[in-house]
Design a protein around this motif. Structure first.
Motif, short mmCIF file in Angstrom:
data_model
loop_
_atom_site.label_atom_id
_atom_site.label_comp_id
_atom_site.label_asym_id
_atom_site.label_seq_id
_atom_site.Cartn_x
_atom_site.Cartn_y
_atom_site.Cartn_z
N LEU A 1 0.75 -1.04 0.15
CA LEU A 1 -0.14 0.52 -0.01
C LEU A 1 0.76 1.10 0.23
O LEU A 1 0.72 2.29 -0.41
CB LEU A 1 -1.13 -0.22 0.89
CG LEU A 1 -2.23 -0.84 1.21
CD1 LEU A 1 -3.28 -1.08 2.31
CD2 LEU A 1 -2.61 -0.55 -0.06
N VAL A 2 2.09 0.91 0.75
CA VAL A 2 2.80 2.37 1.54
C VAL A 2 3.29 2.93 0.48
O VAL A 2 3.85 3.74 -0.57
CB VAL A 2 3.91 2.74 2.40
CG1 VAL A 2 4.73 1.94 2.14
CG2 VAL A 2 3.69 4.04 3.33
N ALA A 3 3.94 1.80 -1.25
CA ALA A 3 4.27 2.23 -2.03
C ALA A 3 3.91 1.92 -3.47
O ALA A 3 4.55 2.10 -4.68
CB ALA A 3 5.29 0.40 -2.47
N THR A 4 2.79 2.45 -3.05
CA THR A 4 1.76 2.19 -4.36
C THR A 4 1.65 3.52 -5.29
O THR A 4 1.66 4.48 -6.28
CB THR A 4 0.21 2.34 -4.00
OG1 THR A 4 0.05 2.93 -2.89
CG2 THR A 4 -0.38 0.70 -3.69
N PRO A 5 2.82 4.83 -3.93
CA PRO A 5 2.53 6.17 -4.87
C PRO A 5 4.14 5.51 -6.27
O PRO A 5 3.88 6.45 -7.19
CB PRO A 5 2.79 6.92 -3.95
CG PRO A 5 2.18 6.71 -3.15
CD PRO A 5 2.85 5.04 -2.82
N VAL A 6 4.76 4.71 -5.90
CA VAL A 6 6.12 4.76 -6.60
C VAL A 6 5.93 3.62 -7.89
O VAL A 6 6.14 3.87 -9.18
CB VAL A 6 7.43 4.19 -5.82
CG1 VAL A 6 8.74 3.82 -6.60
CG2 VAL A 6 7.82 5.42 -4.52
#
Length: 193
Positions: free
Chosen positions: A97-102
């Motif tokens: 989830l926290v990697a979805t921006p990248v």
């Protein structure tokens, strides 16, 4: 001080713990820096907090060059009732989830609905999450960088996710409040919508 170190220090201060009282797991994805998931136990709730999502600002994926300083930054926090013992696979999910921006160019923000297509943790009835504002204070960074914001992660069922798409995030929160649903209880049922 590196962004992640500052975020770690301030979140541990917020919960009044030090590194000795915290478990952590590391999640890595090909081509990305490691993301750490802190497990911070409390009296009633266990908080799972990401570290690493705020390392770089989130930006528009259509931009030819990403701004290395300006842009929103976020970390995620999920709170579950203590003593539930249902967290197998949760660190990986929070890392995803926290990697979805990248990975996908998504900007994490309050009221965002993120569909995982699989259980949030092993055998969970929840396959999506709803993000919301957190009571954890923002972490201020030197200008011109924007502060790091924390967003709460609330697991939702497929039915609740459909409700958010149809009526909006606040309508689901109102339904939870009306039904007296504890969103921190991993054994809770879906809201009757």
């Amino acid at each position: 001080m590196e962004v992640v170190d500052k975020v770690r220090t301030e979140v541990l201060d917020h919960f009044g713990v030090d590194t000795a009282g915290v478990d952590s797991a590391s999640v890595t994805f090909l081509g990305l820096e490691p993301i750490e998931i802190l497990r911070i136990p409390g009296d009633d709730l266990v908080h799972y907090v990401t570290l690493g999502g705020s390392r770089h600002p989130m930006g528009d994926p259509s931009d030819l060059l990403a701004d290395p300083v300006r842009g929103p930054r976020a970390e995620l926090v999920l709170a579950l009732r203590t003593g539930t013992g249902t967290s197998t696979g949760l660190a990986k999910t929070l890392g995803v989830l926290v990697a979805t921006p990248v990975v996908e160019g998504v900007v994490l923000q309050a009221d965002a609905l993120l569909d995982l297509g699989e259980p949030v943790w092993q055998d969970a009835p929840f396959t999506a999450v709803l993000l919301g504002a957190s009571d954890i204070p923002e972490v201020l960074l030197p200008e011109p960088a924007e502060p790091v914001r924390y967003l709460t992660v609330i697991p939702v069922t497929a039915t609740e996710a459909a409700w958010v798409r149809l009526r909006g995030a606040q309508a689901l929160r109102d339904a939870w409040a009306e039904a007296g649903i504890d969103v921190h209880d991993p054994a809770r049922g879906a809201a009757s919508l």
